[in-house]
Design an enzyme around this catalytic site. Sequence first.
Site, PDB file in Angstrom:
ATOM      1  N   LYS A   1       4.526  16.845  -1.333  1.00 53.69           N
ATOM      2  CA  LYS A   1       4.217  16.276  -0.023  1.00 53.69           C
ATOM      3  C   LYS A   1       4.229  17.380   1.016  1.00 53.69           C
ATOM      4  O   LYS A   1       4.946  18.385   0.884  1.00 53.69           O
ATOM      5  CB  LYS A   1       5.266  15.234   0.372  1.00 53.69           C
ATOM      6  CG  LYS A   1       4.756  14.174   1.325  1.00 53.69           C
ATOM      7  CD  LYS A   1       3.867  13.161   0.603  1.00 53.69           C
ATOM      8  CE  LYS A   1       3.481  11.999   1.496  1.00 53.69           C
ATOM      9  NZ  LYS A   1       2.748  10.955   0.777  1.00 53.69           N
TER      10      LYS A   1
ATOM     11  N   ALA B   1      -2.281  -1.129   6.513  1.00 48.87           N
ATOM     12  CA  ALA B   1      -1.846  -2.495   6.804  1.00 48.87           C
ATOM     13  C   ALA B   1      -2.967  -3.343   7.385  1.00 48.87           C
ATOM     14  O   ALA B   1      -3.062  -4.543   7.090  1.00 48.87           O
ATOM     15  CB  ALA B   1      -0.657  -2.468   7.749  1.00 48.87           C
TER      16      ALA B   1
ATOM     17  N   GLY C   1       3.928  -3.072  10.920  1.00 46.31           N
ATOM     18  CA  GLY C   1       2.970  -1.984  11.066  1.00 46.31           C
ATOM     19  C   GLY C   1       1.563  -2.481  10.795  1.00 46.31           C
ATOM     20  O   GLY C   1       1.338  -3.239   9.854  1.00 46.31           O
ATOM     21  N   VAL C   2       0.613  -2.051  11.637  1.00 43.36           N
ATOM     22  CA  VAL C   2      -0.783  -2.448  11.431  1.00 43.36           C
ATOM     23  C   VAL C   2      -1.678  -1.211  11.512  1.00 43.36           C
ATOM     24  O   VAL C   2      -2.714  -1.220  12.169  1.00 43.36           O
ATOM     25  CB  VAL C   2      -1.235  -3.536  12.432  1.00 43.36           C
ATOM     26  CG1 VAL C   2      -0.618  -4.872  12.093  1.00 43.36           C
ATOM     27  CG2 VAL C   2      -0.909  -3.150  13.868  1.00 43.36           C
TER      28      VAL C   2
END
Length: 364
Positions: A80, A185, A180-181
């Site tokens: 990562k 999401a 969360g959007v």
Amino acid sequence: MEIMKYMEKYDYEQLVICQDKESGLKAFICIHDTTLGPALGGLRMWTYDSEEAAIEDALRLARGMTYKNAAAGLNLGGGKTVIMGDPRKDKNEAMFRALGRFIQGLNGRYITAEDVGTTVEDMDIIHEETDYVTGISTAFGSSGNPSPVTAYGVYKGMKAAAKVAFGSDSLEGKTIAVQGVGNVAYALCEYLHKEGANLILTDINEAALDRAVKAFDAKAVAPNEIYGVECDIFSPCALGAIINDDTIPQLKAKVIAGSANNQLKDERHGDIIHEKGIVYAPDYVINAGGVINVADELMGYNRERAMKKVEGLYDNLMKIFAISEKEGIPTYKAADHLAEQRINALKNTRSTFLKNPKSLISNR
């Protein structure tokens, strides 16, 4: 945080500190394990409170990618990258090109991709300096934005969890609280809304929240209220460590299934929700659709082939739920066992990954 002790405890291979004064780049590349192949994991850009917080996030996320890739059946290790900065105002071309040169210097031990705070366009800039990047524009023969595919995998995995919790995988009429959007999401909510689910949404970005509420005829709540709402399924789709001592007593959901990484603050929190009878879809299994999609690029991207593999997350989760029930262990442990068995099976036949993986990357 004692970094070397932490790395030794979980057997990390490498932590790279990347700095470029002119562009403002401050980044950390973490490679956890390359037993199965080169480390693949996305690039996150976030406003971390400190360098220590950024390093800790990179370490946690890299280890999660090792398990995610192994459990998904990919011949890839885990890594990562995190950049310290505000993705809304601190990005610039020089920053991503500098990072691309750092990635190139690792000679294929790490391959990056899009993550929170970064975009396909950012990956295209990195691609100017290195071949070791996935999720770039379709103009390069790539898969493009992985978020919709990740969302599809979460949707399929949520249906598997619903099957275990409610006896049916139908989500019609179910009340689902989505934390969360963002890109993933929002795409997930499209699937849920289409199937007839009732949505309760929250996000720290008010504009994004308003957009989603209008699009899906949803109810909005404040960020700290989402844990305690009356719902069937809680879907964490923001940052990690949100299943913890403070939030667990508030939960009323029968299922936890979402796209966020590292949802359990500590492993013991997985034990607690198991004891409470909550069906938990292990995060790194249910959200593997994106990495499955971009990994397909290494063979020359074929969307039909990639989506078929993503659909397999339903069966993969059902396997994990069956192991959990049979052995009487939490689902997070069942998922870990599945991943660790695959890694250990190959550990004696493969050493730390050194081979140049350019042969795995399609010609662009």
